[in-house]
Write an enzyme that holds these catalytic residues in place. Structure first.
Site, mmCIF file in Angstrom:
data_model
loop_
_atom_site.group_PDB
_atom_site.id
_atom_site.type_symbol
_atom_site.label_atom_id
_atom_site.label_comp_id
_atom_site.label_asym_id
_atom_site.label_seq_id
_atom_site.Cartn_x
_atom_site.Cartn_y
_atom_site.Cartn_z
ATOM 1 N N GLU A 122 15.388 -77.579 37.953
ATOM 2 C CA GLU A 122 15.966 -76.570 38.904
ATOM 3 C C GLU A 122 15.046 -75.448 39.046
ATOM 4 O O GLU A 122 14.450 -74.982 37.996
ATOM 5 C CB GLU A 122 17.394 -75.973 38.526
ATOM 6 C CG GLU A 122 18.100 -75.368 39.408
ATOM 7 C CD GLU A 122 19.130 -74.755 38.784
ATOM 8 O OE1 GLU A 122 19.815 -75.221 37.595
ATOM 9 O OE2 GLU A 122 20.003 -73.810 39.545
ATOM 10 N N GLY A 262 17.694 -69.878 29.953
ATOM 11 C CA GLY A 262 18.488 -70.309 28.559
ATOM 12 C C GLY A 262 18.797 -71.814 28.479
ATOM 13 O O GLY A 262 18.654 -72.153 27.252
ATOM 14 N N MET A 264 19.956 -75.821 30.698
ATOM 15 C CA MET A 264 20.050 -76.432 31.968
ATOM 16 C C MET A 264 20.809 -77.428 32.085
ATOM 17 O O MET A 264 20.821 -78.422 31.032
ATOM 18 C CB MET A 264 18.530 -76.815 32.322
ATOM 19 C CG MET A 264 18.382 -77.716 33.848
ATOM 20 S SD MET A 264 19.093 -76.654 35.003
ATOM 21 C CE MET A 264 19.764 -77.768 36.213
ATOM 22 N N GLU A 265 21.844 -77.617 33.084
ATOM 23 C CA GLU A 265 22.989 -78.400 33.105
ATOM 24 C C GLU A 265 22.608 -80.132 33.526
ATOM 25 O O GLU A 265 23.644 -80.501 34.152
ATOM 26 C CB GLU A 265 23.999 -77.746 34.110
ATOM 27 C CG GLU A 265 23.603 -77.751 35.310
ATOM 28 C CD GLU A 265 23.166 -76.372 36.108
ATOM 29 O OE1 GLU A 265 22.519 -75.781 35.016
ATOM 30 O OE2 GLU A 265 23.053 -76.192 37.043
ATOM 31 N N ASN A 266 21.245 -80.528 33.575
ATOM 32 C CA ASN A 266 21.079 -81.887 34.045
ATOM 33 C C ASN A 266 22.197 -82.756 33.627
ATOM 34 O O ASN A 266 22.827 -82.761 32.374
ATOM 35 C CB ASN A 266 19.804 -82.443 33.321
ATOM 36 C CG ASN A 266 18.730 -81.161 33.200
ATOM 37 O OD1 ASN A 266 18.243 -80.707 34.251
ATOM 38 N ND2 ASN A 266 18.350 -80.825 32.064
ATOM 39 N N HIS A 298 29.047 -72.916 29.322
ATOM 40 C CA HIS A 298 28.411 -72.585 30.722
ATOM 41 C C HIS A 298 27.723 -74.000 31.006
ATOM 42 O O HIS A 298 28.151 -74.346 32.221
ATOM 43 C CB HIS A 298 27.511 -71.562 30.605
ATOM 44 C CG HIS A 298 26.772 -71.301 31.949
ATOM 45 N ND1 HIS A 298 27.174 -69.969 32.821
ATOM 46 C CD2 HIS A 298 25.820 -72.002 32.694
ATOM 47 C CE1 HIS A 298 26.373 -70.174 33.568
ATOM 48 N NE2 HIS A 298 25.595 -71.261 33.732
ATOM 49 N N GLU A 299 26.935 -74.432 30.316
ATOM 50 C CA GLU A 299 26.273 -75.781 30.596
ATOM 51 C C GLU A 299 27.352 -76.711 30.790
ATOM 52 O O GLU A 299 27.215 -77.681 31.937
ATOM 53 C CB GLU A 299 25.224 -76.301 30.030
ATOM 54 C CG GLU A 299 23.904 -75.181 29.667
ATOM 55 C CD GLU A 299 23.555 -74.345 31.090
ATOM 56 O OE1 GLU A 299 23.634 -75.033 32.075
ATOM 57 O OE2 GLU A 299 23.258 -73.125 30.835
ATOM 58 N N HIS A 302 29.412 -76.623 34.266
ATOM 59 C CA HIS A 302 28.584 -77.010 35.479
ATOM 60 C C HIS A 302 28.741 -78.333 35.670
ATOM 61 O O HIS A 302 28.572 -78.925 36.984
ATOM 62 C CB HIS A 302 26.952 -76.655 35.050
ATOM 63 C CG HIS A 302 26.483 -75.357 35.488
ATOM 64 N ND1 HIS A 302 26.785 -74.821 36.562
ATOM 65 C CD2 HIS A 302 25.483 -74.580 34.841
ATOM 66 C CE1 HIS A 302 26.165 -73.708 36.818
ATOM 67 N NE2 HIS A 302 25.446 -73.612 35.738
HETATM 68 N N1 ARG Z 1 21.212 -73.850 36.335
HETATM 69 C C1 ARG Z 1 20.655 -73.075 34.837
HETATM 70 C C2 ARG Z 1 21.891 -72.281 34.276
HETATM 71 O O1 ARG Z 1 22.219 -71.147 34.665
HETATM 72 C C3 ARG Z 1 19.354 -72.235 35.158
HETATM 73 C C4 ARG Z 1 18.164 -72.761 35.432
HETATM 74 C C5 ARG Z 1 17.325 -71.856 36.202
HETATM 75 N N2 ARG Z 1 16.141 -72.467 35.978
HETATM 76 C C6 ARG Z 1 15.062 -71.623 36.703
HETATM 77 N N3 ARG Z 1 13.918 -72.171 36.675
HETATM 78 N N4 ARG Z 1 15.247 -70.607 37.466
HETATM 79 O O2 ARG Z 1 22.531 -72.754 33.715
HETATM 80 ZN ZN ZN Z 2 24.341 -71.884 35.371
#
Ligand code: ARG
Ligand code: ZN
Length: 878
Positions: A122, A262, A264-266, A298-299, A302
């Site tokens: 992302e 922080g 990442m929600e993969n 949070h993750e 998502h």
């Molecule tokens: N989606 C992630 C989160 O908020 C953040 C990832 C953002 N990564 C980036 N390279 N801008 O949980």
């Molecule tokens: Zn997020």
């Protein structure tokens, strides 16, 4: 050229399935991607060329429907690969590429961290893995085969379910993963490494058994319990609060040391910055434990708000982030104290988002254009976005909001949608019109609410006149009024809420009520009042706005002591402190000397005398607003004057209330073994607040107590609080403690980060030199974002008096670093520009010095990331 929201076009081709095969190697990894494509019936552009994104790739082979393509029939440049002619119906494209994970210092795409191979896709990292339609509205089912050397990479992870594995030649092995849920490329992840797995289990509401796997390096295997416990809490909470269950049989989390953000929600395979997942009482503070709980939540959240329903394009980022931060905040409130959670999130909002919204990088929650989307992972998109969702929640009520979310999940599951779709779902489920509300997404700037009152004793009426005004922001000179839910109460002389009856109403409302403001100016008349009330405005921080009301000291003290709204009780105290600290700063600017303001002294001493039933709240109430926040309210920011004013107050309070601090510390010191529970966290916060004051005037006794706590503490919270206090004082124990701490923790990168940050944030003279020395220290590394944030982040964001040194050396140091990082990790480099962007707000010589550094960056920086930030910071003056 910027990307514009209005230029959105649906993808010309849809991707049904993708089969990826990785021959993993840190030096050079080969990737084979087989994509099943077909024309998008909704695109209405038959015969369009096939455009695949790609960056930093070595193209080895390209096939269309099984036939190799030669250079004559496709074109490729640094950004994309274009096949002008493809079949009318469905077709298959095979791409073979190579990438260099070890050489990837940007930490986007496939890179190495420690001995691991891992990914961050992302928003647009997947295009560094293979040529691909790398946009969130192209969803596909993935099959992924990972092949690697077994000895170096015994563990091979990807999204979804593990479906097959086997041996290869020459010590290699492979594992195949299948993700049954269609997803956009930004949710793809893989990890390969020598990892230890901590396991747990969760049974969903409907009885599905889910395996929870948390992967760390072997030596960190005893630091996964808190994250796993938090994960189970989050899974349960989402079932109860939103009716959302997890949808795979496996949930994997991996801790990664080198990580830009922080976490990442993969899908089914979250990657976390180690800092937000690993914890043990002796290595992590209460703040770390709290953050981990929030980020794990949070993750996890998502999975529904982001993964099952994703974003059509990156302008919709707040659709998933604002909503997910709001859900995270609700979760945090449910796991601890609601008031404390609210105070902490508002503090973050005002500390970072309000300044952003008031400066040259201001942008709407849903931006309308960008050069580099990575620059828009901002407090506005995240934190203000969450506030906007909170207002929706409050406007519709919990049931109405839940009904709206249910509709959103039901209607858009499996799709890539827009903020508009979310709002429509809320409207339809509630039969409400949220048209005016949409302005919160499109208009930047923090609304200012000017409130004035008058009381007519004879008539028993209390009138409020409320005016709203949003200052101009770049590109948006004129603003419309936004709907503002103004929660308020009228507090009587006895400290209780008075009944509120608006003229023309049948009956009075007891407690709080909400006035929905829609116009530039509105008037309200409350009737039936026998005494003049003190209005408690914007209770619970019911809107991301700034309230201007001419409170007297006595009124603020009254609210601080009695307001039934705990948030506003805290807020009143902060407002009182702010008013007086700013007055002191002004006095310093006109040549005077700062001292402890009487009303502040009284307010704090009253707090110390009152019984503290909520230690965490009391700790926050006793803490003065920081210099960064105070600066926002100063006409022209003078960091020295602010520092002098705040220090005078702090040392004054330390001196005048010495006994009080000692007894507070005695009363609240936590004796037993460390436990992460709201009560114990509150006690430690309060005792350490007291220690901080004692060390503001470090007499013999305080120094001894502090050193003792430093040496004896069995947990990092208390040890670090002591070290922080020592590091901020010019006393002999300072060096001794810093050395002992490093000696003890030098092999623990996350703890070393704390050691670095404490020194970088110390207001003692020589800050720039200290930071330079830290950057030369073996513990520092420019390639690790946590280290950069620990040193430079702490220095530039949390040490205003040293960063803004009059000779501009702090700015120079920052700009030099931006240039050094610009070519390696532009994402991190661009973030470091932020502290320079508010140059126009400072006293002339600082303004000029910051401006000069921005000009230097404009000339020398190469990345679009840094370029965009600098251009925005400098504004129109091309
Ligand atoms: N989606 C992630 C989160 O908020 C953040 C990832 C953002 N990564 C980036 N390279 N801008 O949980
Ligand atoms: Zn997020």
């Amino acid at each position: 050229a910027p990307v514009r929201l209005t230029d959105y076009q649906p993808p010309a081709y849809l991707l049904d399935t993708v089969d990826l095969h990785f021959q993993l190697d840190p030096g050079r990894t080969r990737v084979r991607a087989e994509m099943a494509l077909r024309p998008n019936p909704a695109a209405g552009e038959p015969g369009a060329p096939l455009v695949l994104h790609g960056q930093e790739l070595e193209l080895l082979r390209l096939e269309l429907d099984g036939e190799p393509l030669t250079r004559a029939v496709y074109s490729v440049d640094a950004e994309r690969l274009v096949i002008p002619e493809v079949p009318d119906g469905a077709f298959t494209v095979v791409v073979e590429t190579a990438t260099r994970p070890e050489a990837n210092t940007a930490l986007e795409g496939l890179y190495t961290s420690g001995g691991k191979l891992c990914t961050q896709c992302e928003p647009e990292g997947f295009r560094r893995i293979t040529y691909f339609p790398d946009r969130p509205d192209v969803l596909a089912r993935y099959t992924v085969t990972l092949e690697a050397d077994r000895a170096s990479y015994p563990v091979l992870l990807a999204n979804g379910n593990r479906v097959a594995a086997g041996e290869g030649e020459e010590g290699r092995h492979w594992v195949r993963w299948e993700d049954p849920f269609p997803k956009p490329s930004y949710l793809f992840a893989l990890v390969a490494g020598d990892l230890t797995c901590c396991t747990d289990r969760f049974t969903t509401a409907s009885g599905r058994e889910v395996d929870l796997h948390l992967y760390t390096e072997a030596h960190n295997a005893d630091r996964g319990d808190h994250a796993l416990a938090s994960l189970k809490q989050a899974m349960r909470w989402d079932e109860e609060a939103y009716g959302r269950e997890y949808d795979l049989d496996l949930y994997q989390v991996v801790a990664v040391d080198d990580f830009n953000m922080g976490a990442m929600e993969n899908k089914g395979l979250n990657l976390f910055n180690s800092q937000f997942v690993l914890a043990r009482p002796d290595t992590a503070t209460d703040a770390d434990y709290t953050n981990i709980q929030a980020v794990v939540g949070h993750e996890y959240f998502h999975n529904w708000t982001g993964n099952r329903i994703t974003c059509r394009d990156w302008f919709q980022l707040s659709l998933k982030e604002g909503l997910t931060v709001f859900r995270e905040q609700q979760f945090a409130a449910a796991m601890g104290s609601e008031a404390v959670a609210r105070i902490d999130s508002v503090d973050r909002l005002r500390g970072a988002q309000f300044p952003e919204d008031a400066g040259p990088t201001a942008h709407p929650v849903r931006p309308s254009e960008y050069v580099e989307i990575n620059n828009f992972y901002t407090p506005t998109v995240y934190e203000k976005g969450a506030e906007v969702v909170r207002m929706l929640h409050n406007a519709l009520g919990p049931e109405g909001f839940r009904a709206g979310c249910d509709r959103y999940f039901e209607r858009f599951d499996g799709q890539a949608v827009t903020v508009e779709d979310f709002l429509t779902a809320l409207e339809e489920a509630n039969d409400r019109d949220l048209r005016q509300f949409r302005r919160w997404y499109t208009q930047a700037g923090t609304p200012q609410l000017e409130v004035r009152s008058s009381f007519d004793a004879e008539a028993g009426t209390f009138d409020l006149c409320v005016r709203q005004h949003t200052p101009a922001t770049p590109g948006q000179p004129a603003k419309e009024p936004v709907p503002i839910p103004l929660a308020l109460g009228l507090v009587g002389a006895d400290g209780h809420d008075l009944p509120m009856q608006l003229e023309g109403e049948e009956a009075a409302i007891h407690g709080s009520r909400v006035l929905l403001l829609r116009y530039e100016e509105e008037r309200f008349r409350f009737t039936g009042l026998t005494e003049e009330p003190v209005p408690s405005l914007l209770r619970g921080f019911s809107a991301p706005a700034e309230v201007d009301y001419p409170y007297s000291d006595a009124e603020l003290a009254h609210l601080a002591g009695h307001d039934s709204d705990l948030f506003n009780r805290w807020e009143a105290g902060q407002r009182l402190a702010r008013t007086h600290l700013l007055a002191q700063a002004d006095a310093v600017r006109s040549g005077g000397e700062a001292r402890l303001p009487g009303p502040l002294h009284q307010a704090i001493s009253r707090l110390l005398e009152a019984p503290a039933d909520d230690a965490a709240l009391m700790a926050r109430a006793l803490t003065l607003p920081d210099e960064g926040q105070l600066a926002e309210y100063m006409e022209t920011i003078d960091p020295d004057a602010l520092h002098a004013a705040r220090e005078a107050a702090r040392t004054g309070l330390a001196r005048e209330l010495r006994e009080g601090w000692w007894s507070l510390r005695e009363q609240f010191r936590d004796a037993g073994p460390y436990r992460f529970e709201p009560e114990a966290v509150g006690r430690r916060a309060l005792a350490n607040t007291a220690l901080g004051y004692l060390m503001a005037e470090p007499d013999e006794a305080a120094r001894e107590a502090c050193m003792e706590q430093f040496r004896e503490a069995d947990n990092m919270t208390d040890q670090l609080a002591a070290l922080r206090a020592l590091a901020a004082s010019d006393i002999p124990e300072r060096q001794e403690a810093l050395e002992a701490f490093y000696e003890r923790w030098q092999d623990d990168p996350l703890v070393v980060d704390k050691w670095l940050a404490i020194q970088a944030a110390s207001p003692l003279p020589g800050g720039v030199e200290r930071v330079q020395a830290l950057m030369d220290h073996p513990a520092f590394s420019l390639t690790n974002p946590n280290k950069v944030r620990a040193v430079i982040g702490a220095f530039a964001m949390r040490n205003p008096v040293q960063f803004h040194r009059p000779d501009g050396a702090g700015y120079r140091l920052l700009a030099d670093l931006v240039l050094e990082l610009d070519g390696r990790n532009p994402q991190i480099a661009a973030r470091l520009v932020k502290p320079l962007t508010r140059w126009r707000r400072f006293v002339p010589e600082r303004e000029a010095a910051m401006h000069a550094e921005l000009e230097r960056l404009r000339e020398r920086a190469g990345s679009p990331d840094v370029g965009e930030m600098v251009d925005r910071a400098l504004g129109d003056e091309e």
